[in-house]
Scaffold this motif. Structure first.
Motif, PDB file in Angstrom:
ATOM      1  N   ALA A 124       0.836  -1.207   0.000  1.00  0.00           N
ATOM      2  CA  ALA A 124       0.000   0.000   0.000  1.00  0.00           C
ATOM      3  C   ALA A 124       0.871   1.256   0.000  1.00  0.00           C
ATOM      4  CB  ALA A 124      -0.930  -0.013   1.216  1.00  0.00           C
TER       5      ALA A 124
ATOM      6  N   TRP B 104      -5.057  -3.517  -6.534  1.00  0.00           N
ATOM      7  CA  TRP B 104      -4.708  -2.095  -6.414  1.00  0.00           C
ATOM      8  C   TRP B 104      -4.716  -1.435  -7.790  1.00  0.00           C
ATOM      9  CZ3 TRP B 104      -1.481   1.707  -8.029  1.00  0.00           C
ATOM     10  CH2 TRP B 104      -1.398   2.858  -7.244  1.00  0.00           C
TER      11      TRP B 104
ATOM     12  N   GLU C  87      -7.316   1.525  -9.133  1.00  0.00           N
ATOM     13  CA  GLU C  87      -6.808   2.822  -9.584  1.00  0.00           C
ATOM     14  C   GLU C  87      -7.006   3.042 -11.084  1.00  0.00           C
ATOM     15  OE1 GLU C  87      -5.653   5.284  -7.637  1.00  0.00           O
ATOM     16  OE2 GLU C  87      -6.065   4.051  -5.878  1.00  0.00           O
TER      17      GLU C  87
END
Length: 197
Positions: free
Chosen positions: A76, A127, A131
């Motif tokens: 992250a 992720w 995004e």
């Protein structure tokens, strides 16, 4: 520097090496890293001709006594840091593209090594999808360590799979341990701690 005409051996010789918990952005100089169960994500903007790579060990932060260490080693943190640094260098999020590698099994102790690699690979895909950054190429999982070379200006990436032998596994494990130990050391008295927000 015109890296288009160079062999992978020459690119590797010129490359800036990225260690666990680190990330870097370059416009021209190649970037390289060696992976076990860790993941490296190459992000690049083909129009701005800038890119970067990170190298993370864990998908997310665990809350506990070593929060600073966990933050620096987490996917992250690594992904957000790389993304924000690229945007500051002129990249546009809508143009970003990704290539990702790693999540291999280097030492299988009671199934833990594989589960870390799988969790890292799943985190990476989730992720990037969240995004809206397309994953153009990936090489995840398996019984290999990987040497990754990345050319930020073009977005070209080279991944060499290596069968994990005890010497390679020990080298990677030693590098990861060494980095984690440097993070555990307390700063000298009087040195200010930086808070991330």
């Amino acid at each position: 520097m015109d890296t288009c005409q160079l062999s992978t051996q020459e690119i590797e010789r010129l490359a800036r090496v990225i260690h666990p918990g680190a990330w870097a952005i370059e416009a021209e100089r190649p970037l390289a890293t060696l992976l076990g169960s860790c993941i490296a994500v190459c992000l690049f903007d083909p129009q701005a001709r800038v890119g970067g790579i990170n190298h993370f060990m864990l998908p997310n932060i665990r809350r506990g006594s070593n929060d600073d260490v966990d933050t620096l080693l987490s996917g992250a943190y690594a992904m957000e840091s790389l993304l924000n640094a690229l945007l500051l260098r002129g990249a546009k999020k809508v143009r970003l593209q990704a290539k990702a590698f790693g999540g291999g099994t280097i030492i299988n102790t009671e199934g833990q090594a594989m589960s870390i690699g799988v969790r890292n690979a799943e985190f990476t895909k989730e992720w990037l999808a969240r995004e809206g950054i397309p994953l153009l190429a990936a090489d995840f999982l398996g019984p290999w360590t990987r040497k990754v070379l990345f050319l930020p200006a073009s977005g070209d990436a080279f991944c060499r799979r290596m069968v994990t032998n005890m010497a390679t596994a020990e080298t990677i494990a030693r590098e990861e341990r060494s980095y984690a130990e440097t993070l555990l050391r307390k700063p000298p008295a009087g040195e200010r701690k930086i808070e991330l927000f």
